[in-house]
Design an enzyme around this catalytic site. Structure first.
Site, PDB file in Angstrom:
ATOM      1  N   HIS A 434       0.834  -1.213   0.000  1.00  0.00           N
ATOM      2  CA  HIS A 434       0.000   0.000   0.000  1.00  0.00           C
ATOM      3  C   HIS A 434       0.866   1.259   0.000  1.00  0.00           C
ATOM      4  CE1 HIS A 434      -4.011  -1.811   0.575  1.00  0.00           C
ATOM      5  NE2 HIS A 434      -3.390  -2.714   1.307  1.00  0.00           N
ATOM      6  N   GLN A 476      -6.040  -4.683  -4.639  1.00  0.00           N
ATOM      7  CA  GLN A 476      -6.637  -3.489  -5.260  1.00  0.00           C
ATOM      8  C   GLN A 476      -6.159  -3.272  -6.691  1.00  0.00           C
ATOM      9  OE1 GLN A 476      -5.292  -3.475  -2.125  1.00  0.00           O
ATOM     10  NE2 GLN A 476      -7.243  -3.448  -1.026  1.00  0.00           N
ATOM     11  N   ASP A 520      -0.323  -4.780   5.907  1.00  0.00           N
ATOM     12  CA  ASP A 520      -1.338  -5.690   5.376  1.00  0.00           C
ATOM     13  C   ASP A 520      -1.258  -5.821   3.861  1.00  0.00           C
ATOM     14  OD1 ASP A 520      -2.219  -3.035   5.028  1.00  0.00           O
ATOM     15  OD2 ASP A 520      -4.293  -3.676   4.818  1.00  0.00           O
ATOM     16  N   GLU A 521      -1.816  -6.914   3.385  1.00  0.00           N
ATOM     17  CA  GLU A 521      -2.105  -7.168   1.970  1.00  0.00           C
ATOM     18  C   GLU A 521      -0.897  -7.024   1.046  1.00  0.00           C
ATOM     19  OE1 GLU A 521      -6.856  -6.292   1.750  1.00  0.00           O
ATOM     20  OE2 GLU A 521      -5.551  -4.592   1.316  1.00  0.00           O
ATOM     21  N   VAL A 522       0.225  -7.610   1.442  1.00  0.00           N
ATOM     22  CA  VAL A 522       1.361  -7.715   0.523  1.00  0.00           C
ATOM     23  C   VAL A 522       1.134  -8.948  -0.336  1.00  0.00           C
ATOM     24  CG1 VAL A 522       3.835  -8.110   0.340  1.00  0.00           C
ATOM     25  CG2 VAL A 522       2.955  -6.521   2.048  1.00  0.00           C
TER      26      VAL A 522
END
Length: 851
Positions: A434, A476, A520-522
């Site tokens: 992100h 995303q 988060d969300e790697v």
């Protein structure tokens, strides 16, 4: 004079180029292009995909050519079939797409239009899933974006009726059934202080506060006394004075706990007792709660408060609201307004999510590119000087809410404002994923310094290695948003930003105990082909694969934070370790950081995904946990499943009831819906971890979260936040409710119904009328009307009693002067109903035919 042939040819070429450029700009100005988008069919061709039609309209006086232009827009979708009508749709990055002519194109004639079929994976379920932010770019002016208006006509009745939602919240009868247990309680019978205090006794008498009512305070409470005077000046014709003796007394009592207070109101005056300024501040909020709600509409000579005796303190010491201003920006004024709201309801932590893939929103003076580049969204061919459009921001740069940032001065003002309201601000530096806005900003810095011949300085804060050929794609849609944590320069960057933030907090006099570093969300595939990773692996035997880089990164951050007197906050992944179970990858609480005071904000509990008990696993494993569950406290999720209700739906639906009925220590006992909003009676918990007493000691508090993909205006932000925030405030402050104790039973169900009825009456009759005018007023969501036809009469109800229900019997839209519903309506025909608040704002119109 005769020109030589070569010179003549050169001049003619230059003239031709200039003419071409001028013509291009003329074309850009003269074209009148608009689009219209409409969903057509879900389960298209019997597959998990949906069909929609984008109509491109050329209202110009000249033809749109068969080549030389591209139509850009944002669309959170996966498009498996990109060609239609001589046009090709292609994915760029993130949520940005473009449509451009292909070899089969013959353009669009003047006054004509063409329909472009769009087929996306999955269904189209609500308005938020529509493409937005359209603009067109002509090849003759490749850096100029021209906004294109998009019209969204109402979907056909056939499409609406095909949605699962048409059987639930689309149906006024279903809304009626949801509201049927809510009773109307007279305003005079409702508790007077919200959130619910620990103990409150209403006594005989009242006290009249006027501009002559002086305020006296122990020196420890001087700031709070001045704050109270300022607040009373907003409802009184003049500001009360601060003096040695007064009708309102702030008294120090060292026996009380830090946030505890006592409040006594008699016909003689008001006495507030507390051991700390924080406790005194919360007593002031309770005193404001006693003031009649509409007092903020106009100033008056006096306000009268009921005599009470209150002893109160919060259940949780950490009561947080997270606001994302990175995906769509909110101004300083709007942030201050939110802080006022938080303080009214005794929330004490503002989790400030200011950095993301789509924007960096706080000025860091030592790295000015972060806001010069990272805060500006607009059309770009290379992302070198600004970042690409996202979330409907369009192609024109420096336009709110896609672009914008807080200057250093403004951020310090926010910190001071929050501190005066006893709210600590936790900044978030999203990393290592992100991080696209920061990455592009530091690439801009690198290029400038390399051009200036400063190679060493250019590389000092670089976040990626261009030789890294790793392939990945985030949830995303980003393909270039992760820092390379094997690079030493990444740690230079994080330390520099951390140190600049620390300096701003010191200047503001604001407390800073922790910084949230994301985590988060790697996505999978990251770092696999990084030269820096290969080099680090050769020199560090603890790193055997890319998973180990995760623990390496947070280990180094932990060391850095400790040196600065801080502890680490992060999303749950920061405290998790990947391992194998029965030959399959699985995650456990990472023992490396379990006793390092890592504070994890645990969001991933989507009902049905298998991680419902993750927060309890991590708390049992020694991590400090802030409960931030998507199931109950993600305010960006739609209120319900109606097609016309804005908001995301991937994690379910969140209305005001979800945060209200959340049970922090055993929330699985009280789950009512799955991740798709479908009712469930009993969730299978046989394989789920329960919270131990030790784990319970690690639950530090609750957090409501508002991600801002769809908050394109401040009004939309307030709509998504309110009244949901009130459910969070009640559950974070009030003691454990009676209905939550013991096993699930019919008696507990009765206790819950009574508590829910009281709560929604307080919200509808006291808090929403107050919020119509408090600090300028808030545009909260007005709930839908429930309707039921029975024996020739139409019955109506509402989730929040106190709002007016108005209706018409001639098919026209209800307005502020329409008939107020007081009982069943017997008129026949098409009846239309809507709710109105104290300021005559109208909610959605609901329709029923009475035969």
């Amino acid at each position: 004079m005769r020109l030589k042939p070569l010179k003549k040819q050169l001049i003619l070429s230059v003239i031709a180029v200039i003419f071409s450029i001028l013509t291009g700009f003329s074309q850009v100005k003269d074209y009148k292009i608009s689009v219209q988008w409409q969903p057509v069919q879900n389960n298209f061709e019997g597959k998990n995909q949906s069909l929609s039609v984008l109509t491109i309209i050329n209202a110009s006086e000249h033809d749109l050519p068969p080549h030389g232009w591209s139509l850009y827009f944002n669309y959170g979708a996966d498009i498996p079939k990109p060609d239609s009508r001589g046009l090709t749709m292609s994915f760029i990055n993130g949520d940005l797409y473009k449509i451009e002519p292909n070899a089969a194109s013959d353009g669009i004639s003047a006054g004509a239009k063409i329909n472009f079929q769009m087929i996306k994976t999955g269904s189209t379920d609500n308005v938020t899933q529509s493409p937005q932010g359209f603009y067109i770019v002509f090849d003759d002016a490749p850096n100029k974006a021209v906004p294109v208006k998009c019209i969204y006509p109402e979907p056909s009745p056939e499409f609406i009726n095909s949605l699962p939602a048409s059987k639930t919240w689309m149906d006024p009868a279903f809304v009626y059934s949801k509201n049927r247990d809510i009773q109307d309680i007279p305003a005079s019978k409702l508790p007077l202080i919200f959130p619910s205090p620990s103990e409150m006794k209403v006594t005989n008498g009242e006290f009249r506060i006027t501009q002559s009512t002086a305020i006296s305070a122990d020196p420890l409470f001087t700031k709070e006394a001045n704050y109270l005077a300022d607040e009373l000046a907003k409802v009184l014709t003049a500001k009360p004075a601060i003096s040695k003796q007064g009708g309102i007394v702030l008294k120090r009592d060292s026996k009380l706990a830090l946030e505890e207070y006592e409040l006594q109101v008699t016909d003689k005056g008001v006495q507030i007792s507390a051991s700390s300024p924080t406790g005194a501040f919360y007593a002031i909020q309770s005193l404001k709660s006693l003031i009649p709600p509409l007092s903020w509409k106009t100033k008056q000579a006096s306000v009268t408060v009921q005599s009470v005796e209150v002893k109160d303190q919060p259940r949780f010491g950490y009561r947080s609201f997270m606001l994302d201003v990175a995906r769509n920006f909110q101004t300083k004024e709007q942030i201050l307004k939110i802080l006022d709201l938080m303080s009214l309801y005794k929330l004490n932590v503002f989790h400030f999510h200011f950095s993301e893939d789509e924007g960096w929103r706080v000025e860091i003076q030592s790295l000015p590119e972060l806001t010069q580049v990272g805060s500006v969204r607009g059309h770009t061919q290379d992302n070198k000087n600004n970042i690409q459009p996202s979330f409907a921001s369009g192609g024109v740069p420096n336009q709110l809410p896609g672009s914008g940032f807080l200057s250093r001065k403004e951020f310090i003002e926010v910190l001071k404002y929050a501190t005066a309201r006893h709210i600590q601000v936790i900044p978030e530096i999203e990393s290592p994923g992100h991080a696209r806005a920061a990455i592009k900003a530091m690439e801009n810095r690198y290029a400038k310094l390399m051009k200036a011949g400063k190679a060493a300085e250019a590389s000092r804060y670089r976040l990626i290695d261009p030789q890294d050929k790793s392939k990945y794609r985030s949830v995303q849609g980003w393909e270039d948003n992760v820092m390379d944590v094997a690079l030493p320069s990444v740690y230079n960057f994080v330390e520099k930003v951390t140190d600049d933030l620390i300096l701003m907090y010191k200047e503001a006099g604001a407390p800073l105990k922790t910084i949230h570093y994301g985590g988060d969300e790697v996505p999978a595939g990251v770092w696999e082909k990084s030269p820096a990773y290969e080099k680090l692996k050769r020199s560090n035997p603890a790193i055997k694969n890319t998973d180990d880089l995760w623990y390496y990164y947070f280990g180094r951050l932990n060391e850095m934070a400790k040196k600065r007197g801080l502890f680490i906050s992060g999303w749950e992944e920061a405290g998790m370790r990947k391992t194998m179970l029965d030959g399959k990858p699985t995650y456990i609480a990472n023992p490396d950081f379990g006793n390092q005071h890592f504070q994890l904000h645990v969001w991933n509990n989507v009902i049905g995904w298998g991680a419902e008990d993750l927060a309890y696993k991590l708390a049992n494993g020694g991590y400090k946990v802030v409960l931030s569950p998507v199931s109950n406290q993600y305010f960006d999720l739609a209120y319900n499943s109606s097609y016309f209700e804005p908001g995301l739906k991937w994690g379910g639906f969140v209305d005001i009831d979800k945060p209200f009925y959340f049970l922090p220590f055993d929330f699985l006992k009280n789950i009512k819906e799955d991740g798709q909003g479908r009712p469930i009676k009993n969730l299978d918990q046989t394989k789920m971890i329960r919270l131990t007493d030790y784990g319970k000691s690690n639950i530090v508090g609750l957090q409501g979260l508002l991600w801002s993909e769809n908050n394109v205006t401040s009004e939309r932000l307030e709509y998504m936040m309110l009244p949901k925030l009130l459910g969070l405030a009640e559950r974070a402050w009030a003691k454990e409710p009676e209905w939550a104790m013991g096993e699930v039973s019919a008696l507990n169900g009765l206790y819950y119904t009574n508590a829910w009825t009281t709560f929604v009456n307080i919200v509808g009759k006291r808090e929403l009328p107050r919020l119509n005018y408090y600090h300028g007023g808030y545009t909260y969501r007005i709930p839908d009307i429930g309707l039921k036809a029975d024996n020739g009469k139409v019955h109506a109800n509402i989730q929040l009693p106190g709002l007016d229900i108005r209706y018409t019997v001639d098919g026209s839209d209800p307005v502020a002067g329409s008939t107020i519903y007081t009982g069943p309506v017997s008129e026949k025909g098409k009846l239309r109903f809507a709710a109105f608040d104290a300021a005559d704002r109208r909610g959605k119109i609901m329709e029923i035919v009475n035969k």
